[in-house]
Design a protein around this motif. Structure first.
Motif, PDB file in Angstrom:
ATOM      1  N   ASN A 155     -28.511  37.431  56.534  1.00 14.89           N
ATOM      2  CA  ASN A 155     -27.149  37.664  57.294  1.00 14.89           C
ATOM      3  C   ASN A 155     -27.851  36.119  58.543  1.00 14.89           C
ATOM      4  O   ASN A 155     -28.425  36.155  58.907  1.00 14.89           O
ATOM      5  CB  ASN A 155     -27.663  38.762  58.067  1.00 14.89           C
ATOM      6  CG  ASN A 155     -26.558  39.213  59.263  1.00 14.89           C
ATOM      7  OD1 ASN A 155     -25.942  38.376  59.491  1.00 14.89           O
ATOM      8  ND2 ASN A 155     -25.977  40.843  59.175  1.00 14.89           N
ATOM      9  N   ASP A 157     -25.663  35.540  61.349  1.00 11.17           N
ATOM     10  CA  ASP A 157     -24.714  35.770  61.383  1.00 11.17           C
ATOM     11  C   ASP A 157     -24.823  35.685  63.013  1.00 11.17           C
ATOM     12  O   ASP A 157     -25.443  36.068  63.745  1.00 11.17           O
ATOM     13  CB  ASP A 157     -23.467  37.912  61.772  1.00 11.17           C
ATOM     14  CG  ASP A 157     -22.915  37.595  60.447  1.00 11.17           C
ATOM     15  OD1 ASP A 157     -22.636  36.790  60.158  1.00 11.17           O
ATOM     16  OD2 ASP A 157     -22.613  38.910  60.517  1.00 11.17           O
ATOM     17  N   HIS A 175     -23.407  35.531  55.097  1.00  9.26           N
ATOM     18  CA  HIS A 175     -22.799  35.852  56.471  1.00  9.26           C
ATOM     19  C   HIS A 175     -23.252  34.700  57.658  1.00  9.26           C
ATOM     20  O   HIS A 175     -24.493  34.751  57.908  1.00  9.26           O
ATOM     21  CB  HIS A 175     -23.088  37.267  56.659  1.00  9.26           C
ATOM     22  CG  HIS A 175     -22.230  38.584  55.928  1.00  9.26           C
ATOM     23  ND1 HIS A 175     -21.293  38.947  56.670  1.00  9.26           N
ATOM     24  CD2 HIS A 175     -22.587  38.884  54.340  1.00  9.26           C
ATOM     25  CE1 HIS A 175     -20.788  39.736  55.543  1.00  9.26           C
ATOM     26  NE2 HIS A 175     -21.841  39.359  54.586  1.00  9.26           N
ATOM     27  N   THR A 194     -19.252  32.454  50.763  1.00 11.46           N
ATOM     28  CA  THR A 194     -19.811  32.958  51.602  1.00 11.46           C
ATOM     29  C   THR A 194     -19.602  33.323  53.207  1.00 11.46           C
ATOM     30  O   THR A 194     -17.402  32.772  52.976  1.00 11.46           O
ATOM     31  CB  THR A 194     -21.117  31.495  52.263  1.00 11.46           C
ATOM     32  OG1 THR A 194     -21.438  31.151  51.510  1.00 11.46           O
ATOM     33  CG2 THR A 194     -21.527  31.704  53.069  1.00 11.46           C
ATOM     34  N   ASP A 195     -19.325  33.679  53.645  1.00 16.40           N
ATOM     35  CA  ASP A 195     -18.336  34.262  54.811  1.00 16.40           C
ATOM     36  C   ASP A 195     -18.971  33.436  55.929  1.00 16.40           C
ATOM     37  O   ASP A 195     -19.863  33.469  56.781  1.00 16.40           O
ATOM     38  CB  ASP A 195     -19.090  35.766  55.308  1.00 16.40           C
ATOM     39  CG  ASP A 195     -17.212  36.053  56.380  1.00 16.40           C
ATOM     40  OD1 ASP A 195     -17.064  35.245  56.683  1.00 16.40           O
ATOM     41  OD2 ASP A 195     -17.556  37.564  56.473  1.00 16.40           O
TER      42      ASP A 195
END
Length: 406
Positions: A155, A157, A175, A194-195
Motif C-alpha cells: 500500500n 497510497d 495501491h 495496480t491501482d
C-alpha cells in the motif's frame, strides 16, 4: 527474553558497546523483547543483533550498523535510523510509522507486513527488498532506490515517490492512489492490476514496463518517457499504450505484424452450423491461398456483453469484411456496429441463392461501404466466383477509399 548482560553493556554507551563487540565477534547479542524506548545509540555496531519484538520507540540509531538484525515485530515508531545499515535485516511486522530512515541501507531486507506510514525514506536504498503487504501510506520515498523490490502487493497510497528508482520493481496489485511519482524510474517494473487512481506520473521513465489491468481513474499521465537513456527521448501520455508504441517504433517484427493486419486481414462474419462448416473452411482456405489473413467470427457461440466491441475492433483491423447472411439474422445486428461507424471498411455480403435478402438490407444498402450482395448456389460456385464476385469488388472499394484519403 533479552540477555541481561547484553542489556547492561548496551546501557554503558556506544563506545563501550562497540569495544565489546570488537572483542567478541563470535557472540550474537540477544536483545529480544527488551524495552529500549528512547535509547540513544547513534553509530552503534548492532550488526546481527536479535531485536525480535523489541520496543525501540523514538530510539536514536542514526548511522548504526544493523546488518542482518532480527527486528521482526519490533516497535520502531518515530525512531531515527537515518543512514543506518539495515541490509538483509528482518523487519516483518515491524512498526516504523513516522520513523526517519532517510539514506538508510535496507537492501535485501524483509519488510513483509511492516508499517511505514509517514516514514521518511528519502534517498533510502530499498533495492531487492521484500515488502509484500507493507504499508507505505504517505511515506516520503523521494529519490529512494526500490529497484527490483518486491512490493506485491503493498500500500503506497499518498506516498511521495518523486525521482524514486522503481526499475524492475514488482508492483502487482499494489495501491498507489494519489501517489506522487513525478520523474520516477519505472523501467521494467511489473504493474499488473495496480491501482494508480489519482497518481501523478508526469515525466516517469517507463521503458520496458509490463502494464496490464491498471486502475487509472484521475491519474495524471504526461510526458511518459518510453525510450532508454541511450536513445532519443520519446514521450507519450498514456502508460497502457506506451509499451505498444515503443515496440511499434523499435521492433521490425512488430511493424511487420501491423502491416500484415492492415493489408491482409479479412474478417468473415456468419452463422456457420455443422452442416455448412465445409463452406466456411473452403472460404478460409481460398483466402489463405490468395495471401489474405482470414479471421472468423462465428455467431453460433453465446453472445457476450462485449460482442459489439469485439466485432468493431476486428473490423477496424480488417482490409474488408465478408458477411454471409444466410440463415444469419444475428449477423445483421453485428453489421450495425461496423457499417455506420467504419466508413473506410468495405463489407461484401454473400447469401445462398435460395434465400431472400433480409428486410433490414435497406438500412445498409444506402451506405457506400456496403457492396452489392453476391448470391451463390453452393460451395463450389462460391469458390469459383470468389475472385471476381467477392474479392475484386471489395479491393476496388479499398483502393477507392485510399485514393480519396491520399
Amino acid at each position: 527474553m533479552a540477555n541481561d548482560q547484553h542489556l547492561a553493556l548496551l546501557y554503558k554507551g556506544v563506545s563501550a558497546w562497540n569495544t565489546w563487540r570488537k572483542e567478541n565477534v563470535n557472540i550474537r547479542p540477544d536483545l529480544a523483547r527488551a524495552d529500549l524506548t528512547g535509547v540513544v545509540l547513534p553509530g552503534a555496531n548492532l550488526r546481527g543483533v536479535n531485536f525480535n519484538a523489541t520496543t525501540l520507540i523514538r530510539a536514536e540509531l542514526a548511522g548504526a550498523d544493523l546488518t542482518g538484525v532480527d527486528l521482526d515485530a519490533a516497535d520502531l515508531t518515530g525512531a531515527n535510523l537515518s543512514e543506518a545499515d539495515l541490509c538483509k535485516a528482518k523487519l516483518s511486522g515491524a512498526d516504523l510509522s513516522g520513523a526517519n530512515l532517510s539514506k538508510a541501507k535496507l537492501s535485501e531486507a524483509t519488510l513483509r507486513l511492516a508499517r511505514l506510514c509517514g516514514a521518511n525514506l528519502c534517498g533510502a536504498d530499498l533495492s531487492r527488498t521484500r515488502m509484500a503487504l507493507a504499508d507505505f501510506r504517505k511515506a516520503d520515498l523521494r529519490g529512494a532506490n526500490l529497484s527490483s523490490a518486491d512490493l506485491f502487493p503493498a500500500n503506497l497510497d499518498g506516498a511521495d515517490l518523486r525521482g524514486a528508482n522503481l526499475n524492475g520493481a514488482d508492483l502487482r496489485e499494489a495501491h498507489l492512489v494519489e501517489a506522487k511519482l513525478n520523474g520516477a524510474w519505472l523501467e521494467t517494473a511489473v504493474l499488473v492490476d495496480t491501482d494508480l487512481s489519482g497518481a501523478d506520473l508526469t515525466g516517469c521513465m517507463i521503458y520496458g514496463i509490463s502494464a496490464w489491468g491498471l486502475k487509472l481513474e484521475g491519474t495524471k499521465q504526461q510526458n511518459l518517457v518510453i525510450a532508454p537513456d541511450d536513445e532519443p527521448t520519446i514521450t507519450v501520455d498514456n502508460i497502457e499504450v506506451a509499451q505498444f508504441i515503443y515496440l511499434m517504433l523499435s521492433n521490425q517484427k512488430i511493424r511487420d505484424v501491423i502491416d500484415t493486419i492492415t493489408s491482409k486481414v479479412v474478417l468473415i462474419l456468419g452463422r456457420f452450423t455443422n452442416e455448412r462448416m465445409d463452406v466456411l473452411n473452403a472460404l478460409r482456405e481460398e483466402l489463405r491461398k490468395r495471401d489474405y489473413l482470414p479471421i472468423l467470427y462465428d455467431f453460433d457461440k453465446p453472445r457476450a456483453r462485449d460482442t459489439d466491441e469485439t466485432i468493431t475492433l476486428l473490423a477496424r483491423m480488417a482490409r474488408f469484411v465478408i458477411a454471409d447472411v444466410s440463415d444469419a439474422k444475428s449477423v445483421l445486428h453485428e453489421l450495425r456496429a461496423i457499417v455506420p461507424d467504419l466508413p473506410s471498411v468495405p463489407v461484401q455480403p454473400i447469401i445462398l441463392a435460395t434465400q431472400e435478402e433480409p428486410g433490414m438490407f435497406d438500412f445498409y444498402q444506402r451506405r457506400p461501404t456496403f457492396l452489392t450482395i453476391h448470391r451463390y448456389t453452393d460451395q463450389k460456385q462460391l469458390i469459383a466466383d470468389l475472385a471476381d464476385k467477392v474479392i475484386r469488388p471489395a479491393e476496388i472499394k479499398v483502393q477507392e477509399f485510399r485514393g480519396r484519403s491520399s
